[in-house]
Design a protein around this motif. Structure first.
Motif, short mmCIF file in Angstrom:
data_model
loop_
_atom_site.label_atom_id
_atom_site.label_comp_id
_atom_site.label_asym_id
_atom_site.label_seq_id
_atom_site.Cartn_x
_atom_site.Cartn_y
_atom_site.Cartn_z
N ASP A 113 -3.12 -24.48 9.23
CA ASP A 113 -2.35 -23.37 9.82
C ASP A 113 -3.24 -22.14 10.04
OD1 ASP A 113 -0.09 -24.91 9.86
OD2 ASP A 113 0.73 -24.10 7.98
N ALA A 114 -4.11 -21.87 9.07
CA ALA A 114 -5.02 -20.72 9.20
C ALA A 114 -5.98 -20.91 10.38
CB ALA A 114 -5.80 -20.51 7.90
N VAL A 115 -6.48 -22.13 10.52
CA VAL A 115 -7.38 -22.43 11.66
C VAL A 115 -6.63 -22.28 12.97
CG1 VAL A 115 -8.70 -24.26 12.79
CG2 VAL A 115 -8.88 -23.95 10.32
N ALA A 116 -5.41 -22.82 13.02
CA ALA A 116 -4.62 -22.75 14.26
C ALA A 116 -4.29 -21.30 14.61
CB ALA A 116 -3.35 -23.56 14.11
N GLU A 117 -3.97 -20.50 13.59
CA GLU A 117 -3.66 -19.09 13.84
C GLU A 117 -4.88 -18.35 14.37
OE1 GLU A 117 -1.94 -15.18 11.44
OE2 GLU A 117 -2.00 -17.15 10.47
N ALA A 118 -6.03 -18.62 13.76
CA ALA A 118 -7.26 -17.97 14.24
C ALA A 118 -7.57 -18.39 15.67
CB ALA A 118 -8.43 -18.32 13.31
N ARG A 119 -7.39 -19.67 15.97
CA ARG A 119 -7.64 -20.11 17.35
C ARG A 119 -6.66 -19.48 18.31
NH1 ARG A 119 -7.77 -26.35 19.51
NH2 ARG A 119 -5.66 -26.37 18.65
N ALA A 120 -5.41 -19.34 17.90
CA ALA A 120 -4.42 -18.70 18.76
C ALA A 120 -4.77 -17.24 19.02
CB ALA A 120 -3.03 -18.80 18.13
N ASP A 121 -5.44 -16.62 18.05
CA ASP A 121 -5.89 -15.23 18.23
C ASP A 121 -7.20 -15.14 19.00
OD1 ASP A 121 -3.68 -14.33 16.87
OD2 ASP A 121 -4.70 -14.19 14.94
N GLY A 122 -7.79 -16.30 19.32
CA GLY A 122 -9.05 -16.31 20.05
C GLY A 122 -10.26 -16.04 19.20
N SER A 123 -10.13 -16.17 17.87
CA SER A 123 -11.25 -15.86 16.98
C SER A 123 -11.87 -17.13 16.45
CB SER A 123 -10.79 -14.97 15.83
OG SER A 123 -11.84 -14.74 14.92
N CYS A 124 -12.96 -17.55 17.03
CA CYS A 124 -13.67 -18.72 16.52
C CYS A 124 -14.26 -18.45 15.14
CB CYS A 124 -14.78 -19.10 17.50
SG CYS A 124 -14.31 -20.39 18.68
N ARG A 125 -14.71 -17.25 14.92
CA ARG A 125 -15.34 -16.95 13.63
C ARG A 125 -14.33 -17.15 12.50
NH1 ARG A 125 -18.58 -11.46 12.94
NH2 ARG A 125 -19.93 -12.68 14.33
N GLU A 126 -13.11 -16.65 12.65
CA GLU A 126 -12.11 -16.80 11.61
C GLU A 126 -11.70 -18.27 11.48
OE1 GLU A 126 -8.86 -14.19 12.24
OE2 GLU A 126 -10.09 -12.36 12.17
N ALA A 127 -11.65 -18.98 12.60
CA ALA A 127 -11.29 -20.40 12.53
C ALA A 127 -12.34 -21.19 11.75
CB ALA A 127 -11.14 -20.97 13.94
N VAL A 128 -13.60 -20.92 12.01
CA VAL A 128 -14.68 -21.62 11.31
C VAL A 128 -14.67 -21.25 9.83
CG1 VAL A 128 -17.18 -21.83 11.11
CG2 VAL A 128 -16.12 -21.86 13.36
N ASP A 129 -14.46 -19.96 9.53
CA ASP A 129 -14.40 -19.53 8.13
C ASP A 129 -13.26 -20.23 7.40
OD1 ASP A 129 -16.54 -17.89 8.55
OD2 ASP A 129 -15.35 -16.05 8.75
N ALA A 130 -12.12 -20.37 8.07
CA ALA A 130 -10.99 -21.04 7.43
C ALA A 130 -11.29 -22.52 7.20
CB ALA A 130 -9.73 -20.89 8.29
N GLN A 131 -11.91 -23.19 8.16
CA GLN A 131 -12.21 -24.61 8.03
C GLN A 131 -13.24 -24.88 6.96
OE1 GLN A 131 -10.57 -26.96 9.21
NE2 GLN A 131 -11.84 -28.78 8.99
N GLU A 132 -14.05 -23.89 6.63
CA GLU A 132 -15.05 -24.08 5.58
C GLU A 132 -14.42 -24.28 4.21
OE1 GLU A 132 -17.73 -20.81 5.79
OE2 GLU A 132 -18.88 -21.65 7.47
N GLU A 133 -13.12 -23.97 4.07
CA GLU A 133 -12.42 -24.21 2.81
C GLU A 133 -12.12 -25.68 2.59
OE1 GLU A 133 -11.81 -21.87 0.57
OE2 GLU A 133 -12.88 -20.45 1.87
N VAL A 134 -12.27 -26.50 3.63
CA VAL A 134 -12.01 -27.94 3.50
C VAL A 134 -13.10 -28.58 2.66
CG1 VAL A 134 -11.87 -30.12 4.77
CG2 VAL A 134 -10.75 -28.07 5.67
N GLY A 135 -12.66 -29.35 1.62
CA GLY A 135 -13.61 -30.02 0.74
C GLY A 135 -13.41 -31.53 0.78
N LEU A 136 -14.14 -32.22 -0.11
CA LEU A 136 -14.05 -33.68 -0.17
C LEU A 136 -12.63 -34.14 -0.48
CD1 LEU A 136 -15.43 -36.45 -0.12
CD2 LEU A 136 -15.96 -36.12 -2.56
N ARG A 137 -11.94 -33.40 -1.37
CA ARG A 137 -10.57 -33.80 -1.76
C ARG A 137 -9.64 -33.82 -0.55
NH1 ARG A 137 -11.66 -28.66 -2.96
NH2 ARG A 137 -10.16 -27.01 -2.45
N HIS A 138 -9.84 -32.83 0.36
CA HIS A 138 -8.99 -32.80 1.55
C HIS A 138 -9.32 -33.96 2.49
CE1 HIS A 138 -9.29 -28.51 0.21
NE2 HIS A 138 -7.97 -28.58 0.35
#
Length: 453
Positions: A113-138
């Protein structure tokens, strides 16, 4: 763990629901435990690698299968029956596992949801930062969700590449600009990237104009002429072209004027009036057109004057105007003397002027014999007496008004001078005709009426 004396089917099913094979251990079926563990690990690895929904469906089916299989095996046991201790143990192992898996999936959806919201706002930087929270467990327990975020990051990385091309393109490299728009279009064709593509494009278009008007003009023309592609690209491109185009035309025209590229400068000014007639810089463009036109005229006149070494060359053959030349004023206007300058070179400096400040261009032809002044008799080397006629020097003169390039006088002037000298100097035989020897005053008197002096 040894096989229970009275296996509880519910406990076995709950234990297997952990996907850890606990139910099989409660049954004492160690081979099934290791087999189930291997299959579970393989399915989780497949989900990690393929990140497909079908993989998760396989895991669910496997989960249902081991639960049902454990229940079925326990029910077949001769001494099967309820067992409180077994149920507590199964729940103690299964509930934390399922709770942890649920929390990981919940967290994965939150990141999505955070990635999608950042993309909807046109912010690639925020989308990439949010996706960096993804780990092996996910990636093990919510691989398709994590993969959707990876797709956004991949699109953003390609937009970073396009941004690099845009940066080079805005520096005047139109091939890089073409490559940038091709990459932007490729990302835009993938659903959901409209805002990030638009933000990337606008961020770089916002850097226009630069400090180089001619470079801006090349970019503006390219953006304006871009006739194909999605509206999300052509719209901002056209708007940027319209925004920077008028200023670029004037600034580039001024730069070309500074480099003495008069024709190119005038073309830019004329384009401004033709394409943006209501622009506030229209008066500046008109002034530039006039200055460039005068500079072109002056260059042409200077070249023709320099090439005029006779009546049939240069300015004398192809007169041209210089509209900023001063008007003719009798007795005060200066002139440029070209053609045969044997005698015009003896005229006073006060009669002369450089090309921009001259009112007249005077073309002089070679001198010829004019009217007879007198005839004198001389004795030659052999003692014979002969007659010698002395003629004035006749020079055809054409006078042009530099402001208009029009012929204002076309006449032949005759110069008087000394004749019948006491001693006649000659080679070989005595000539029958000779020219007078004009002084500077004689030359000045002859040309004065022509140039208004």
């Amino acid at each position: 763990m040894s096989a229970p004396r009275d296996p509880d089917p519910l406990a076995v099913a709950v234990g297997n629901a952990s996907l850890l094979g606990v139910g099989y251990l409660l049954l004492g079926r160690r081979a099934l435990f290791w087999t189930a563990a291997a299959v579970t690990a393989a399915l989780l690895w497949l989900t990690y690698e393929a990140a497909g929904t079908w993989c998760e469906l396989l895991v669910v089916l496997w989960w249902a299968a081991v639960v049902a299989h454990g229940w079925w095996l326990a029910r077949r046991h001769p001494s099967a029956g309820p067992g409180r201790g077994q149920r507590v143990l199964a729940l103690a192992l299964t509930v934390p596992v399922l709770a942890a898996a649920g929390w990981v999936r919940f967290d994965a959806y939150g990141i999505e949801d955070a990635v999608a919201e950042a993309r909807a706002d046109g912010s690639c930087r925020e989308a990439v930062d949010a996706q960096e929270e993804v780990g092996l467990r996910h990636r093990l327990l919510a691989a398709p969700v994590a993969a959707r975020g990876d797709t956004v990051v991949d699109a953003c990385e390609r937009l970073d590449t396009a941004a690099g091309y845009l940066s080079g393109g805005l520096s005047g490299d139109l091939d890089m600009l073409e490559a940038a728009f091709a990459r932007l279009g490729a990302v835009l064709r993938e659903p959901g990237n409209e805002r990030t593509v638009g933000a990337t494009l606008q961020r770089y278009l916002g850097r226009l104009p630069t400090d180089d008007g001619c470079r801006d003009l090349r970019v503006a023309d390219w953006l304006r002429d871009r006739g194909t592609g999605p509206g999300e690209l052509t719209g901002p491109a056209s708007a940027a072209s319209a925004r920077i185009g008028p200023g670029a035309l004037v600034e580039c025209g001024d730069a070309l004027m500074g480099d003495e590229e008069w024709s190119g400068a005038r073309e830019n000014y004329q384009r401004l009036l033709a394409e943006y007639p209501g622009d506030a810089r229209a008066d500046d463009a008109r002034t530039g057109i006039r200055k460039a036109g005068l500079a072109i005229e002056l260059d042409r006149v200077r070249a023709l004057v320099e090439a005029a070494d006779g009546m049939d060359s240069g300015y004398c053959r192809s007169p041209a105007k210089y509209s900023a030349a001063p008007a003719y004023r009798k007795g005060k206007s200066g002139a440029v003397f070209v053609g045969d300058t044997e005698y015009t070179g003896k005229l006073p400096e006060s009669w002369r002027a450089d090309t921009p400040d001259a009112a007249l261009v005077v073309c002089a032809d070679e001198a010829e014999a004019g009217d007879v002044v007198e005839t004198c008799r001389y004795r030659d080397h052999n003692g014979r007496i002969g007659s010698v006629r002395f003629n004035k020097l006749a020079v055809r003169v054409k006078v042009y008004a530099l402001r208009t390039g029009r012929l204002v006088r076309d006449r032949t002037v005759q110069m008087s001078g000394e004749s019948c000298p006491g001693i006649l100097r000659y080679f070989d035989s005595m000539p029958s005709r000779m020219a007078v020897s004009p002084s500077k005053a004689d030359v000045r008197d002859a040309f004065a009426p022509v140039v208004g002096r």
